[in-house]
Design a protein around this motif. Structure first.
Motif, short mmCIF file in Angstrom:
data_model
loop_
_atom_site.label_atom_id
_atom_site.label_comp_id
_atom_site.label_asym_id
_atom_site.label_seq_id
_atom_site.Cartn_x
_atom_site.Cartn_y
_atom_site.Cartn_z
N LEU A 117 0.83 -1.20 0.00
CA LEU A 117 0.00 0.00 0.00
C LEU A 117 0.87 1.25 0.00
CD1 LEU A 117 -2.79 -0.67 2.64
CD2 LEU A 117 -3.10 -0.40 0.18
N ASP A 118 0.36 2.29 -0.64
CA ASP A 118 1.00 3.59 -0.57
C ASP A 118 1.25 3.96 0.90
OD1 ASP A 118 1.55 6.40 -1.74
OD2 ASP A 118 0.02 6.75 -0.22
N ASP A 119 2.46 4.42 1.19
CA ASP A 119 2.84 4.69 2.59
C ASP A 119 1.92 5.72 3.23
OD1 ASP A 119 4.91 2.90 2.43
OD2 ASP A 119 6.46 4.41 2.06
N ALA A 120 1.57 6.76 2.48
CA ALA A 120 0.72 7.80 3.06
C ALA A 120 -0.66 7.26 3.39
CB ALA A 120 0.61 8.98 2.09
N LEU A 121 -1.23 6.43 2.50
CA LEU A 121 -2.53 5.84 2.78
C LEU A 121 -2.45 4.88 3.95
CD1 LEU A 121 -5.50 5.38 2.20
CD2 LEU A 121 -4.84 3.67 0.48
N ALA A 122 -1.39 4.07 3.99
CA ALA A 122 -1.24 3.12 5.10
C ALA A 122 -1.18 3.86 6.44
CB ALA A 122 0.02 2.28 4.90
N ALA A 123 -0.46 4.97 6.47
CA ALA A 123 -0.38 5.75 7.70
C ALA A 123 -1.74 6.37 8.05
CB ALA A 123 0.68 6.85 7.56
N ARG A 124 -2.46 6.85 7.03
CA ARG A 124 -3.78 7.45 7.29
C ARG A 124 -4.77 6.40 7.77
NH1 ARG A 124 -7.35 9.53 9.04
NH2 ARG A 124 -8.72 11.20 8.27
N MET A 125 -4.68 5.17 7.23
CA MET A 125 -5.58 4.10 7.63
C MET A 125 -5.39 3.72 9.10
SD MET A 125 -5.30 1.71 4.22
CE MET A 125 -6.01 0.27 4.99
N ALA A 126 -4.21 3.98 9.63
CA ALA A 126 -3.94 3.64 11.03
C ALA A 126 -4.57 4.63 11.99
CB ALA A 126 -2.42 3.59 11.27
N GLY A 127 -5.06 5.76 11.48
CA GLY A 127 -5.70 6.75 12.34
C GLY A 127 -7.06 6.26 12.81
N PRO A 128 -7.47 6.61 14.03
CA PRO A 128 -8.73 6.09 14.58
C PRO A 128 -9.97 6.56 13.83
CG PRO A 128 -7.81 7.82 16.00
CD PRO A 128 -6.77 7.50 14.98
N ASP A 129 -9.85 7.67 13.08
CA ASP A 129 -11.03 8.19 12.40
C ASP A 129 -11.13 7.76 10.94
OD1 ASP A 129 -8.85 9.66 11.51
OD2 ASP A 129 -9.99 11.53 11.30
N PHE A 130 -10.11 7.05 10.42
CA PHE A 130 -10.11 6.76 8.98
C PHE A 130 -11.30 5.92 8.55
CE2 PHE A 130 -9.26 3.97 5.39
CZ PHE A 130 -8.97 4.89 4.41
N TRP A 131 -11.49 4.77 9.21
CA TRP A 131 -12.52 3.84 8.73
C TRP A 131 -13.93 4.39 8.90
CZ3 TRP A 131 -11.59 0.29 5.33
CH2 TRP A 131 -10.30 -0.21 5.21
N PRO A 132 -14.27 5.04 10.03
CA PRO A 132 -15.60 5.66 10.09
C PRO A 132 -15.81 6.68 8.97
CG PRO A 132 -14.67 5.50 12.28
CD PRO A 132 -13.58 5.11 11.33
N LEU A 133 -14.78 7.48 8.66
CA LEU A 133 -14.91 8.45 7.59
C LEU A 133 -14.99 7.77 6.23
CD1 LEU A 133 -12.36 11.17 8.80
CD2 LEU A 133 -14.85 11.35 8.78
N TYR A 134 -14.13 6.77 6.02
CA TYR A 134 -14.08 6.09 4.72
C TYR A 134 -15.40 5.38 4.44
CZ TYR A 134 -12.56 2.96 0.99
OH TYR A 134 -12.46 2.27 -0.20
N LEU A 135 -16.00 4.79 5.46
CA LEU A 135 -17.24 4.04 5.29
C LEU A 135 -18.49 4.90 5.41
CD1 LEU A 135 -16.23 0.92 7.40
CD2 LEU A 135 -16.25 1.09 4.91
N PHE A 136 -18.28 6.21 5.57
CA PHE A 136 -19.40 7.15 5.70
C PHE A 136 -20.31 6.75 6.87
CE2 PHE A 136 -19.19 7.63 0.79
CZ PHE A 136 -18.04 8.39 0.89
N ASP A 137 -19.71 6.32 7.97
CA ASP A 137 -20.49 5.92 9.13
C ASP A 137 -21.23 7.11 9.72
OD1 ASP A 137 -19.70 3.33 8.94
OD2 ASP A 137 -18.34 3.36 10.65
N ASP A 138 -22.42 6.85 10.26
CA ASP A 138 -23.18 7.92 10.90
C ASP A 138 -22.45 8.48 12.11
OD1 ASP A 138 -25.16 7.56 9.04
OD2 ASP A 138 -26.35 6.22 10.31
#
Length: 414
Positions: free
Chosen positions: A3-24
């Motif tokens: 994976l792109d290093d910048a994306l891999a680092a961003r994915m490790a952030g606690p808010d990435f997946w809720p934002l990526y998945l458009f969670d309520d």
């Protein structure tokens, strides 16, 4: 490459997946924050000059392109946002195939892992898909990305939400083979979730030739692995046969030893069998080695999916609010969402509003709530009734199946 290093680092952030998945429940992103959010681009190569290219701006936009020999630049196959999305790119079986091919090409992109977790939003379920073959892999992909963060139910919450959003079985999907041999999909019914796809028979935007060539390459790449000379050795065949039983995962060490002794050289499959990060990784590896159809062994090893037989209903609630406090609608939506989630019955969110002119201005008269009920419609309606009664709103609110005229009574059982 991984994976792109910048994306891999961003994915490790606690808010990435809720934002990526458009969670309520994702953190609020103000306009100035959204403007500062970086776009992340990563490639998933299969080899042969083919790759999928993902362009991500968390909470805003996710774009998927395909690279293929002969294309002057990557061609768009779909995108997802919260406005004018077209995310229905491929059925599950194609995503699983592409994840396998990428894993075989790049040892750092293990399957199920980041590729499946990131790209499952572009896959949908059709009549040919069996949840028994799917649920364990989606669960494992999100577990690898978000250990322990996906709820404690029978399946991970991300898996259930993906199922709710991408289950197009029973919605009139029809696959068509075009004159040039490419597969296109359309929908001849208005029941259930609508199809939003560039891959329709009349589309002039979907890169049919490049997509078909990508799938052909992926099939040939995985089939070539099953043709390795070492796999016909009697000791290897015997070990493989033992792994094909329902308890076959117990025989993985013996298979790994037999493959090594026979000189089998594929490092990805050797690791998947000998040191899997999850049983699902070993499962697809054994399927590949044995030449089994995708998912056949998954269903055998893991048994029936907890989602088998699951249903969901999408409802719309019209909530009159004229004369009510400004926060009335959001408060009702929040309480209803919390009550449905606590009962493991679904979700609710504000979906819009109605204004009417009054004395030279406009006055808010209605809020519209989008409600998802899972598995037990009667209980879900009962929860909605109880919440609305606490706000003295059950007698004025109107509940319907989305897009249907008939009203669902909002009364409690006697």
């Amino acid at each position: 490459m991984p994976l792109d290093d910048a994306l891999a680092a961003r994915m490790a952030g606690p808010d990435f997946w809720p934002l990526y998945l458009f969670d309520d429940d994702a953190p609020d992103v103000r306009d100035d924050d959204a403007e500062d959010e970086e776009a992340y681009i990563t490639r998933f190569p299969t080899g042969g000059g083919f790759a999928l290219v993902l362009d991500v701006t968390p909470a805003e936009y996710v774009d998927l392109d395909v690279e293929a020999p002969g294309l002057p630049e990557p061609a768009n196959v779909g995108w997802d946002d919260q406005a004018h999305f077209h995310p229905h790119v491929m059925p599950w079986r194609e995503l699983d195939l592409l994840c396998r091919a990428v894993a075989l090409h790049d040892a750092e992109l293990r399957h199920p892992g980041p590729m499946l977790a990131l790209l499952c939003r572009f896959a949908f379920l059709d009549e040919n898909d069996d949840l028994d073959t799917i649920t364990p892999l989606v669960d494992a992909a999100f577990e690898s990305m978000r250990p322990g963060a996906g709820g404690t139910g029978r399946v991970r919450e991300e898996t259930r939400e993906w199922f709710d959003l991408r289950d197009l079985r029973g919605t009139g999907l029809a696959w068509t083979t075009l004159a040039d041999g490419y597969d296109a999909v359309d929908q001849d019914s208005t029941d259930g979730l609508p199809l939003y796809s560039l891959r329709t028979p009349s589309s002039e935007k979907f890169p049919f030739a490049a997509w078909s060539a990508l799938l052909t390459y992926a099939r040939e790449r995985t089939a070539a692995t099953a043709a390795a000379p070492a796999l016909v050795e009697p000791a290897v065949r015997g070990a493989l046969d033992r792994c094909l039983a329902a308890d076959g995962h117990e025989h993985l060490p013996a298979l790994a030893d037999a493959l090594t002794a026979a000189g089998f050289a594929d490092p990805v499959l050797l690791r998947a069998v000998g040191d899997p990060m999850d049983r699902t990784e070993a499962c697809w590896a054994v399927e590949t080695l044995a030449g089994l159809p995708q998912g056949e062994l998954v269903a055998r090893w893991f048994g029936p999916s907890p989602l088998s037989g699951s249903q969901s209903w999408r409802l719309s609630l019209t909530l009159p609010v004229k004369g009510r406090p400004e926060r009335f609608g959001p408060q009702v939506a929040g309480e209803l969402n919390a009550a449905l989630q606590e009962a493991d019955l679904g979700t609710a969110e504000l979906g819009g509003s109605t204004l009417q002119p009054e004395q030279g201005s406009y006055v808010l008269v209605e809020h519209h709530l989008a409600i998802l009920i899972r598995d037990d419609l009667a209980r879900g309606v009962e929860v909605a009734s109880r919440v609305l009664r606490t706000f003295s709103a059950a007698d004025t609110a109107t509940l319907r199946h989305r897009g249907k005229p008939d009203i669902i009574p909002l009364h409690l059982p006697t």
